[in-house]
Write a protein that holds these residues in place. Structure first.
Motif, PDB file in Angstrom:
ATOM      1  N   GLY A  36       0.791  -1.228   0.000  1.00 34.05           N
ATOM      2  CA  GLY A  36       0.000   0.000   0.000  1.00 34.05           C
ATOM      3  C   GLY A  36       0.821   1.275   0.000  1.00 34.05           C
ATOM      4  N   GLY A  37       2.037   1.212   0.527  1.00 34.71           N
ATOM      5  CA  GLY A  37       2.873   2.410   0.588  1.00 34.71           C
ATOM      6  C   GLY A  37       3.182   2.967  -0.788  1.00 34.71           C
ATOM      7  N   THR A  38       3.563   2.090  -1.700  1.00 26.72           N
ATOM      8  CA  THR A  38       3.892   2.531  -3.060  1.00 26.72           C
ATOM      9  C   THR A  38       2.639   3.008  -3.782  1.00 26.72           C
ATOM     10  OG1 THR A  38       5.772   1.019  -3.133  1.00 26.72           O
ATOM     11  CG2 THR A  38       4.969   1.856  -5.235  1.00 26.72           C
ATOM     12  N   ALA A  39       1.531   2.318  -3.599  1.00 24.91           N
ATOM     13  CA  ALA A  39       0.270   2.737  -4.230  1.00 24.91           C
ATOM     14  C   ALA A  39      -0.124   4.131  -3.743  1.00 24.91           C
ATOM     15  CB  ALA A  39      -0.830   1.727  -3.928  1.00 24.91           C
ATOM     16  N   MET A  40       0.037   4.398  -2.459  1.00 26.01           N
ATOM     17  CA  MET A  40      -0.288   5.718  -1.910  1.00 26.01           C
ATOM     18  C   MET A  40       0.693   6.774  -2.434  1.00 26.01           C
ATOM     19  SD  MET A  40      -1.468   4.875   2.010  1.00 26.01           S
ATOM     20  CE  MET A  40      -0.759   6.385   2.577  1.00 26.01           C
ATOM     21  N   ARG A  41       1.955   6.409  -2.545  1.00 24.12           N
ATOM     22  CA  ARG A  41       2.997   7.331  -3.017  1.00 24.12           C
ATOM     23  C   ARG A  41       2.674   7.881  -4.404  1.00 24.12           C
ATOM     24  NH1 ARG A  41       9.179   5.061  -3.314  1.00 24.12           N
ATOM     25  NH2 ARG A  41      10.169   6.807  -4.338  1.00 24.12           N
ATOM     26  N   TYR A  42       2.068   7.042  -5.239  1.00 22.97           N
ATOM     27  CA  TYR A  42       1.728   7.458  -6.610  1.00 22.97           C
ATOM     28  C   TYR A  42       0.245   7.762  -6.778  1.00 22.97           C
ATOM     29  CZ  TYR A  42       6.488   6.396  -7.572  1.00 22.97           C
ATOM     30  OH  TYR A  42       7.863   6.417  -7.531  1.00 22.97           O
ATOM     31  N   ASN A  43      -0.470   7.885  -5.654  1.00 23.81           N
ATOM     32  CA  ASN A  43      -1.868   8.287  -5.669  1.00 23.81           C
ATOM     33  C   ASN A  43      -2.738   7.361  -6.521  1.00 23.81           C
ATOM     34  OD1 ASN A  43      -3.606  10.020  -4.467  1.00 23.81           O
ATOM     35  ND2 ASN A  43      -3.399  11.656  -5.975  1.00 23.81           N
ATOM     36  N   VAL A  44      -2.455   6.059  -6.431  1.00 27.69           N
ATOM     37  CA  VAL A  44      -3.239   5.075  -7.184  1.00 27.69           C
ATOM     38  C   VAL A  44      -4.558   4.889  -6.452  1.00 27.69           C
ATOM     39  CG1 VAL A  44      -3.365   2.668  -7.931  1.00 27.69           C
ATOM     40  CG2 VAL A  44      -1.208   3.933  -8.118  1.00 27.69           C
ATOM     41  N   ARG A  45      -5.635   5.306  -7.103  1.00 27.66           N
ATOM     42  CA  ARG A  45      -6.954   5.227  -6.469  1.00 27.66           C
ATOM     43  C   ARG A  45      -7.844   4.186  -7.123  1.00 27.66           C
ATOM     44  NH1 ARG A  45      -7.661  11.597  -5.613  1.00 27.66           N
ATOM     45  NH2 ARG A  45      -6.449  11.694  -3.702  1.00 27.66           N
ATOM     46  N   GLY A  46      -7.609   3.893  -8.391  1.00 29.14           N
ATOM     47  CA  GLY A  46      -8.388   2.882  -9.100  1.00 29.14           C
ATOM     48  C   GLY A  46      -7.447   1.859  -9.684  1.00 29.14           C
ATOM     49  N   ILE A  47      -7.869   0.621  -9.697  1.00 24.51           N
ATOM     50  CA  ILE A  47      -7.042  -0.418 -10.305  1.00 24.51           C
ATOM     51  C   ILE A  47      -7.856  -1.171 -11.341  1.00 24.51           C
ATOM     52  CG2 ILE A  47      -5.358  -0.725  -8.457  1.00 24.51           C
ATOM     53  CD1 ILE A  47      -7.068  -3.027  -7.402  1.00 24.51           C
ATOM     54  N   PRO A  48      -7.222  -1.694 -12.359  1.00 25.94           N
ATOM     55  CA  PRO A  48      -5.783  -1.644 -12.583  1.00 25.94           C
ATOM     56  C   PRO A  48      -5.311  -0.250 -13.015  1.00 25.94           C
ATOM     57  CG  PRO A  48      -6.862  -2.663 -14.466  1.00 25.94           C
ATOM     58  CD  PRO A  48      -7.923  -2.427 -13.426  1.00 25.94           C
ATOM     59  N   THR A  49      -4.143   0.121 -12.523  1.00 28.27           N
ATOM     60  CA  THR A  49      -3.460   1.324 -12.981  1.00 28.27           C
ATOM     61  C   THR A  49      -2.127   0.884 -13.560  1.00 28.27           C
ATOM     62  OG1 THR A  49      -4.490   2.875 -11.439  1.00 28.27           O
ATOM     63  CG2 THR A  49      -2.319   3.460 -12.258  1.00 28.27           C
ATOM     64  N   LEU A  50      -1.823   1.341 -14.755  1.00 36.30           N
ATOM     65  CA  LEU A  50      -0.551   1.040 -15.406  1.00 36.30           C
ATOM     66  C   LEU A  50       0.281   2.319 -15.447  1.00 36.30           C
ATOM     67  CD1 LEU A  50      -2.031  -0.976 -18.376  1.00 36.30           C
ATOM     68  CD2 LEU A  50      -0.788  -1.945 -16.457  1.00 36.30           C
ATOM     69  N   LEU A  51       1.460   2.273 -14.851  1.00 37.49           N
ATOM     70  CA  LEU A  51       2.377   3.405 -14.882  1.00 37.49           C
ATOM     71  C   LEU A  51       3.635   2.991 -15.610  1.00 37.49           C
ATOM     72  CD1 LEU A  51       2.192   4.783 -11.208  1.00 37.49           C
ATOM     73  CD2 LEU A  51       0.871   5.506 -13.192  1.00 37.49           C
ATOM     74  N   LEU A  52       4.101   3.840 -16.518  1.00 37.69           N
ATOM     75  CA  LEU A  52       5.352   3.587 -17.222  1.00 37.69           C
ATOM     76  C   LEU A  52       6.390   4.570 -16.693  1.00 37.69           C
ATOM     77  CD1 LEU A  52       6.884   2.067 -19.454  1.00 37.69           C
ATOM     78  CD2 LEU A  52       6.141   3.846 -21.041  1.00 37.69           C
ATOM     79  N   PHE A  53       7.462   4.022 -16.151  1.00 30.72           N
ATOM     80  CA  PHE A  53       8.553   4.820 -15.599  1.00 30.72           C
ATOM     81  C   PHE A  53       9.742   4.796 -16.551  1.00 30.72           C
ATOM     82  CE2 PHE A  53       6.049   3.690 -11.966  1.00 30.72           C
ATOM     83  CZ  PHE A  53       6.176   4.757 -11.087  1.00 30.72           C
ATOM     84  N   LYS A  54      10.381   5.940 -16.688  1.00 27.27           N
ATOM     85  CA  LYS A  54      11.614   6.030 -17.470  1.00 27.27           C
ATOM     86  C   LYS A  54      12.509   7.017 -16.738  1.00 27.27           C
ATOM     87  CE  LYS A  54      13.130   6.333 -22.235  1.00 27.27           C
ATOM     88  NZ  LYS A  54      12.714   6.621 -23.606  1.00 27.27           N
ATOM     89  N   GLY A  55      13.710   6.589 -16.387  1.00 30.19           N
ATOM     90  CA  GLY A  55      14.603   7.451 -15.627  1.00 30.19           C
ATOM     91  C   GLY A  55      14.035   7.833 -14.273  1.00 30.19           C
ATOM     92  N   GLY A  56      13.260   6.950 -13.673  1.00 26.67           N
ATOM     93  CA  GLY A  56      12.695   7.202 -12.350  1.00 26.67           C
ATOM     94  C   GLY A  56      11.454   8.083 -12.339  1.00 26.67           C
ATOM     95  N   GLN A  57      10.996   8.505 -13.521  1.00 25.79           N
ATOM     96  CA  GLN A  57       9.831   9.396 -13.619  1.00 25.79           C
ATOM     97  C   GLN A  57       8.687   8.696 -14.358  1.00 25.79           C
ATOM     98  OE1 GLN A  57       9.880  12.587 -12.233  1.00 25.79           O
ATOM     99  NE2 GLN A  57      11.854  11.880 -11.464  1.00 25.79           N
ATOM    100  N   ILE A  58       7.455   9.052 -13.998  1.00 28.27           N
ATOM    101  CA  ILE A  58       6.294   8.534 -14.726  1.00 28.27           C
ATOM    102  C   ILE A  58       6.214   9.271 -16.057  1.00 28.27           C
ATOM    103  CG2 ILE A  58       3.777   8.325 -14.769  1.00 28.27           C
ATOM    104  CD1 ILE A  58       3.896   8.321 -11.679  1.00 28.27           C
ATOM    105  N   VAL A  59       6.205   8.509 -17.159  1.00 31.21           N
ATOM    106  CA  VAL A  59       6.103   9.128 -18.480  1.00 31.21           C
ATOM    107  C   VAL A  59       4.755   8.827 -19.151  1.00 31.21           C
ATOM    108  CG1 VAL A  59       8.583   9.311 -18.905  1.00 31.21           C
ATOM    109  CG2 VAL A  59       7.387   7.217 -19.563  1.00 31.21           C
TER     110      VAL A  59
END
Length: 110
Positions: free
Chosen positions: A66-89
């Motif tokens: 849950g910590g990581t989900a809260m960190r990225y404000n994931v409120r609905g699932i499924p949520t797909l995040l693409l990271f590049k260089g440590g940033q959400i792109v």
């Protein structure tokens, strides 16, 4: 609930596995009880196989991490995040088709 090339991410290894990755990383935020999450799981696994070596693909169970989900404000699932260089792109919420997922990835994968 993951294919051969699909990783399982956790809160504890998040920075190492995702933010410090030398390749783009696609993260599927999901939960066992989520129907749409189960629907897109084969698509995520197929992308992991097809982009093996160019892209890291993994799942993060929001009930267990849950910590990581809260960190990225994931409120609905499924949520797909693409990271590049440590940033959400790129970001998608909800079950997406494979063609939509490929369109999301292609500009970021060499």
């Amino acid at each position: 609930m993951a294919g051969a090339n699909t990783l399982n991410f956790s809160d504890s290894a998040w920075d190492t596995e995702v933010l410090n990755s030398d390749k783009p990383v696609l993260v599927d935020f999901w939960a066992e009880w989520c129907g749409p999450c189960r629907m897109i799981a084969p698509t995520v696994d197929a992308v992991a196989d097809e982009y093996n070596g160019k892209l890291k693909v993994g799942k993060l169970n929001v009930d267990d991490n849950g910590g990581t989900a809260m960190r990225y404000n994931v409120r609905g699932i499924p949520t797909l995040l693409l990271f590049k260089g440590g940033q959400i792109v790129e970001q998608r919420v909800g079950a997406v088709s494979k063609s939509d997922l490929v369109k999301m990835l292609e500009p970021h994968v060499s």
